[in-house]
Design a protein around this motif. Structure first.
Motif: not given
Length: 74
Positions: A21-25, A27-32
């Motif tokens: 979730a942190e990495v996704a955030r 990068l501006g990506l959704q965690r899913q």
């Protein structure tokens, strides 16, 4: 991407003590979506590149970038 690259990325996220979730955030990506990238066949190597790599008996792999003072982020 190949399964070995997916596994290497997952290991690196763990090594850095971060969650998906942190990495996704960051990068501006959704965690899913990041989860699908790491667990499913999302973001595949284009077929023509895979065919070329196979023909030349090559494979993609990941390695950590060398550390430099200019490339470190907080």
């Amino acid at each position: 991407m190949t399964d070995s690259i997916r596994q290497a990325v997952k290991r690196r996220i763990d090594e850095l003590g971060k969650s998906q979730a942190e990495v996704a955030r960051s990068l501006g990506l959704q965690r899913q979506y990041l989860g699908r990238m790491l667990n499913e066949h999302v973001g595949e190597v284009p077929e023509s590149w895979q065919q070329l790599l196979d023909a030349l008996n090559l494979e993609l792999y990941v390695r950590e970038k060398p550390s430099t003072a200019n490339s470190q982020k907080s």
